[in-house]
Write a protein that holds these residues in place. Structure first.
Motif, mmCIF file in Angstrom:
data_model
loop_
_atom_site.group_PDB
_atom_site.id
_atom_site.type_symbol
_atom_site.label_atom_id
_atom_site.label_comp_id
_atom_site.label_asym_id
_atom_site.label_seq_id
_atom_site.Cartn_x
_atom_site.Cartn_y
_atom_site.Cartn_z
ATOM 1 N N GLU A 25 32.152 -8.256 13.558
ATOM 2 C CA GLU A 25 32.893 -7.231 14.294
ATOM 3 C C GLU A 25 32.560 -7.266 15.786
ATOM 4 N N ARG A 26 31.350 -7.684 16.102
ATOM 5 C CA ARG A 26 30.961 -7.825 17.505
ATOM 6 C C ARG A 26 31.657 -9.054 18.077
ATOM 7 N N ARG A 27 32.029 -9.013 19.338
ATOM 8 C CA ARG A 27 32.706 -10.146 19.952
ATOM 9 C C ARG A 27 31.681 -11.098 20.560
ATOM 10 N N TYR A 28 31.936 -12.403 20.371
ATOM 11 C CA TYR A 28 31.048 -13.432 20.909
ATOM 12 C C TYR A 28 31.841 -14.348 21.828
ATOM 13 N N PHE A 29 31.227 -14.671 22.967
ATOM 14 C CA PHE A 29 31.830 -15.589 23.923
ATOM 15 C C PHE A 29 30.946 -16.829 24.046
ATOM 16 N N LYS B 195 34.048 -3.209 32.212
ATOM 17 C CA LYS B 195 32.967 -2.729 33.074
ATOM 18 C C LYS B 195 31.652 -2.575 32.312
ATOM 19 N N ASN B 196 31.704 -2.836 31.022
ATOM 20 C CA ASN B 196 30.521 -2.685 30.173
ATOM 21 C C ASN B 196 30.324 -3.966 29.376
ATOM 22 N N SER B 197 29.089 -4.387 29.185
ATOM 23 C CA SER B 197 28.836 -5.638 28.471
ATOM 24 C C SER B 197 27.992 -5.455 27.218
ATOM 25 N N ASN B 198 27.879 -4.228 26.724
ATOM 26 C CA ASN B 198 27.034 -4.003 25.546
ATOM 27 C C ASN B 198 27.769 -4.227 24.227
ATOM 28 N N TRP B 199 29.064 -4.562 24.280
ATOM 29 C CA TRP B 199 29.843 -4.724 23.053
ATOM 30 C C TRP B 199 30.112 -6.183 22.718
ATOM 31 N N PHE B 200 29.636 -7.102 23.552
ATOM 32 C CA PHE B 200 29.826 -8.523 23.265
ATOM 33 C C PHE B 200 28.531 -9.288 23.521
ATOM 34 N N SER B 201 28.477 -10.500 22.976
ATOM 35 C CA SER B 201 27.311 -11.372 23.119
ATOM 36 C C SER B 201 27.759 -12.750 23.592
ATOM 37 N N PHE B 202 26.830 -13.484 24.182
ATOM 38 C CA PHE B 202 27.074 -14.859 24.577
ATOM 39 C C PHE B 202 26.365 -15.801 23.607
ATOM 40 N N LEU B 203 27.046 -16.877 23.226
ATOM 41 C CA LEU B 203 26.447 -17.934 22.436
ATOM 42 C C LEU B 203 25.836 -18.952 23.389
ATOM 43 N N LYS B 204 24.609 -19.371 23.102
ATOM 44 C CA LYS B 204 23.906 -20.267 24.005
ATOM 45 C C LYS B 204 23.320 -21.448 23.247
ATOM 46 N N PRO C 115 21.962 -25.913 24.311
ATOM 47 C CA PRO C 115 22.059 -27.033 25.263
ATOM 48 C C PRO C 115 23.374 -27.802 25.165
ATOM 49 N N ASN C 116 23.970 -27.819 23.991
ATOM 50 C CA ASN C 116 25.258 -28.496 23.807
ATOM 51 C C ASN C 116 26.440 -27.537 23.888
ATOM 52 N N GLY C 117 26.186 -26.324 24.328
ATOM 53 C CA GLY C 117 27.240 -25.320 24.367
ATOM 54 C C GLY C 117 27.643 -24.957 25.791
ATOM 55 N N ILE C 118 27.952 -23.691 25.996
ATOM 56 C CA ILE C 118 28.393 -23.168 27.292
ATOM 57 C C ILE C 118 27.380 -22.127 27.745
ATOM 58 N N ASP C 119 26.902 -22.237 28.969
ATOM 59 C CA ASP C 119 25.904 -21.297 29.462
ATOM 60 C C ASP C 119 26.479 -19.884 29.537
ATOM 61 N N PRO C 120 25.679 -18.877 29.178
ATOM 62 C CA PRO C 120 26.125 -17.488 29.347
ATOM 63 C C PRO C 120 26.439 -17.194 30.804
ATOM 64 N N ASP C 121 27.314 -16.235 31.037
ATOM 65 C CA ASP C 121 27.663 -15.875 32.403
ATOM 66 C C ASP C 121 26.420 -15.369 33.130
ATOM 67 N N ARG C 122 26.145 -15.941 34.280
ATOM 68 C CA ARG C 122 24.901 -15.641 34.989
ATOM 69 C C ARG C 122 24.832 -14.202 35.475
ATOM 70 N N ASP D 6 38.927 -13.034 30.531
ATOM 71 C CA ASP D 6 39.498 -13.194 31.872
ATOM 72 C C ASP D 6 38.625 -12.579 32.955
ATOM 73 N N TRP D 7 37.779 -11.584 32.621
ATOM 74 C CA TRP D 7 37.021 -10.863 33.634
ATOM 75 C C TRP D 7 35.597 -11.415 33.839
ATOM 76 N N ILE D 8 35.271 -12.545 33.199
ATOM 77 C CA ILE D 8 33.985 -13.199 33.453
ATOM 78 C C ILE D 8 34.274 -14.596 34.009
ATOM 79 N N PRO D 9 34.591 -14.681 35.304
ATOM 80 C CA PRO D 9 35.168 -15.898 35.886
ATOM 81 C C PRO D 9 34.305 -17.146 35.761
ATOM 82 N N ASP D 10 32.990 -17.028 35.968
ATOM 83 C CA ASP D 10 32.146 -18.221 35.867
ATOM 84 C C ASP D 10 32.153 -18.775 34.450
ATOM 85 N N HIS D 11 32.033 -17.887 33.476
ATOM 86 C CA HIS D 11 32.050 -18.320 32.074
ATOM 87 C C HIS D 11 33.410 -18.895 31.703
ATOM 88 N N LEU D 12 34.466 -18.296 32.219
ATOM 89 C CA LEU D 12 35.827 -18.774 31.967
ATOM 90 C C LEU D 12 35.999 -20.203 32.479
#
Length: 306
Positions: free
Chosen positions: A265-269, A221-230, A232-239, A182-188
């Motif tokens: 265990e790590r969270r992926y978006f 407020k911290n982004s070191n505990w999750f990763s973005f999946l990237k 061309p056929n997926g969803i761009d990471p939050d800019r 919910d707190w990464i609006p562009d990615h959402l």
């Protein structure tokens, strides 16, 4: 026959202001505010006609969502938004259909309907609001509550490991599985765009904050505990956060790798998996109706005469 309303523009411009109804009644800082705003941003971006859009929900904090959209909506009963949404998809396949459910609503009392909704693969965007507790009933253990976390129903800490919504959906054969927060609006909003364009049941898991009952769960407020999946056929990471977090290349057609990231265990978006060719129950039934032999209604019961 496919009559999906993938992009039927609104007859007049749609704005956020016009989509608003009453002020949402959630606790200050609730992640639900961000989720409904993300969906409103998407509706405006695509100019979806409110009269062609339906929001369906069950019970829980997320259940209030349809009340806050100036569209058609159904605030249904606990755990049953999916069968109601299926009825809408069958009766009105031309509508834009969004389903809202909490982790308790979808994975506990509504778990059986989630199984069949995923299997039937009917056209909708399914938004799973996951704050990892029953919040509307005041901090009770839900299917996704992390182990040893104290709740009012298990004050000494929850006893079991939580269900994993991502691997659960993948294991049930979902044709689309994505995750965001919910707190990464562009990615959402971008996740909602990709989900809406998917020809089937789009399962979107949303990590959702509950600052009132569990303020320390998601460190937004911290982004070191999750990763973005990237991909061309997926969803761009939050800019805003891509350079502050880990970005992983992942092909959403790779189911085995999707399971690996989902179970980590790590969270992926991002987009875990997508299969656009999976058959759809609503398409099958519509095609059967189209091909059915037309009968005189006055003679329908003739075969039952003795």
């Amino acid at each position: 026959m496919t009559t999906d309303a993938i992009s039927k523009p609104a007859p007049v411009p749609v704005t956020i202001k016009e989509l608003n109804t009453e002020n949402p009644r959630w606790c200050a800082g609730c992640g639900d505010f961000g989720i409904i705003m993300g969906l409103k941003r998407f509706i405006v971006d695509r100019q979806l006609a409110p009269a062609q859009t339906v929001n369906v929900s069950g019970i829980g904090c997320s259940g209030r969502a349809p009340n806050y959209f100036n569209t058609y909506g159904v605030h249904s009963i606990h755990g049953r938004p999916i069968p109601i949404a299926l009825g809408i998809a069958l009766a009105r396949p031309d509508l834009n259909l969004f389903v809202h459910a909490g982790d308790g609503d979808a994975l506990s009392i509504g778990g059986n309907h989630l199984i069949h909704g995923i299997n039937k693969n009917f056209k909708c965007v399914f938004l799973l609001y996951d704050n990892e507790m029953y919040a509307l009933t005041k901090n009770q253990t839900s299917p996704t509550t992390r182990k040893d976390h104290p709740t009012f129903t298990q004050p000494q800490g929850t006893y079991l490991n939580p269900l994993n919504p991502i691997t659960l959906a993948l294991g049930l054969g979902a044709s689309f599985v994505a995750s965001t927060a919910d707190w990464i609006p562009d990615h959402l909003t971008n996740t909602m765009k990709t989900a809406f364009d998917h020809p089937g049941f789009a399962f979107v898991h949303i990590s959702q904050r509950c600052p009132h009952y569990d303020p320390n769960n998601f460190d937004h407020k911290n982004s070191n505990w999750f990763s973005f999946l990237k991909h061309p056929n997926g969803i761009d990471p939050d800019r805003r956060l891509a350079d502050k977090s880990q970005v992983v290349e992942h092909d959403p057609s790779n189911l085995a790798q999707a399971f690996q990231y989902g179970a980590d265990e790590r969270r992926y978006f991002g987009l875990f998996f997508q299969n656009k060719s999976k058959p759809r129950y609503d398409d099958i039934l519509h095609n059967l109706v189209d091909k059915a032999v037309k009968k005189d209604p006055s003679k329908i019961l003739d075969s039952f005469l003795i």
